[in-house]
Design a protein around this motif. Structure first.
Motif, short mmCIF file in Angstrom:
data_model
loop_
_atom_site.label_atom_id
_atom_site.label_comp_id
_atom_site.label_asym_id
_atom_site.label_seq_id
_atom_site.Cartn_x
_atom_site.Cartn_y
_atom_site.Cartn_z
N ARG A 157 0.80 -1.22 0.00
CA ARG A 157 0.00 0.00 0.00
C ARG A 157 0.84 1.27 0.00
N SER A 158 2.10 1.15 0.40
CA SER A 158 2.96 2.34 0.50
C SER A 158 4.34 2.02 -0.06
N GLN A 186 -1.62 3.19 -2.11
CA GLN A 186 -2.28 4.41 -1.64
C GLN A 186 -1.30 5.54 -1.35
N SER A 187 -0.01 5.21 -1.25
CA SER A 187 0.98 6.23 -0.92
C SER A 187 2.25 5.99 -1.73
N GLN A 212 -7.14 6.36 -6.11
CA GLN A 212 -7.09 5.84 -4.74
C GLN A 212 -5.87 6.32 -3.96
N ARG A 214 -3.71 8.46 -1.75
CA ARG A 214 -4.00 9.45 -0.72
C ARG A 214 -2.80 10.35 -0.44
N SER A 215 -1.61 9.84 -0.75
CA SER A 215 -0.39 10.61 -0.50
C SER A 215 0.56 10.43 -1.68
N PRO A 244 -3.56 13.81 -8.63
CA PRO A 244 -4.34 13.75 -7.38
C PRO A 244 -4.20 15.04 -6.60
N VAL A 246 -3.59 15.46 -3.68
CA VAL A 246 -2.54 15.40 -2.67
C VAL A 246 -1.18 15.78 -3.22
#
Length: 249
Positions: A157-158, A186-187, A212, A214-215, A244, A246
């Protein structure tokens, strides 16, 4: 007294220890506590580091991971100490091993061999966080190919990457980075993007997962404002991306 506690209670006690140093010290108390504590030590974070800019040393550290406990690892990182990255890095001096390989055909060969070894592979879909904090090009067997180390880690995810944005090596040595395969990403924090393929890899990632993420932190490690504007222009106008929210302005 701890050794006399039921295993379930002992696990609850160990789980409350947040300091990695304290976990290491607890491992040294006795054999019983060593066996109960090691899974928690590996579960928090596992960072493989080298005392200098040596990929061979990273390979040795990787090969030395205890396979008995690595199945607990969720956060894995490769790291070169910051003081070896910082001098001159933002000022435009290449730091990649290609710069000082002294005629070695492939300075990544030993690390690539370790990364592609079936016996050293982590269980499928185990990792959730991956960090490559090494100011080099990307090893060929890290992201891409059937034998790539991360090929079976679809739960990541990161991702954090520190690479060399201005490696002077031939474009053919710049290995691809496939981020599209991480469908739960996500990151993404990427410092030192190299124009030789990294921008395309980034574009493909945003097209696939931008909805999706976020960062998103990008840094080409240049103090020239125009360089950052050029990267944004490339992504928005040439690749037709909607960045995005972000992403920093």
């Amino acid at each position: 007294m701890l050794t006399k506690l039921p295993s379930e209670l002992l696990d609850m006690v160990i789980d409350q220890i947040s300091s990695r140093g304290d976990l290491k010290r607890l491992c040294e108390v006795c054999g019983h506590l060593y066996g109960r504590t090691m899974p928690y030590l590996y579960r928090r974070s596992l960072t493989l580091s080298a005392p200098n800019l040596s990929l061979d040393d990273l390979a040795v550290a990787f090969e030395g991971i205890s396979r008995e406990y690595s199945r607990y690892t969720k956060d894995l990182g490769f790291n070169i100490p910051a003081h070896l990255i910082a001098p001159g890095y933002r000022e435009g001096f290449p730091r990649c091993v290609h710069k000082s390989s002294d005629g070695v055909a492939d300075p990544f060969s030993i690390l690539n061999l370790a990364l592609s070894s079936p016996s050293l592979r982590f269980p499928a879909d185990q990792l959730e966080t991956f960090r490559w904090e090494v100011p080099t090009c990307i090893p060929s067997n890290l992201f891409c190919g059937n034998d790539a180390f991360l090929r079976n880690q679809r739960n990541i995810r990161s991702i954090t990457l520190i690479t060399d944005s201005i490696c002077p090596a031939n474009v053919m040595t710049q290995n691809a980075v496939d981020l599209v395969q991480f469908k739960k990403l996500q990151s993404l924090n990427w410092k030192g993007l190299n124009p030789f393929g990294n921008y395309k890899a980034l574009s493909a990632c945003i097209k696939a997962h931008g909805h999706q993420i976020r960062s998103l932190t990008l840094d080409i490690l240049s103090d020239i404002h125009e360089d950052h504007k050029w990267l944004r222009s490339y992504l928005v106008h040439e690749e037709g991306l909607t960045l995005p929210a972000v992403y920093p302005p």
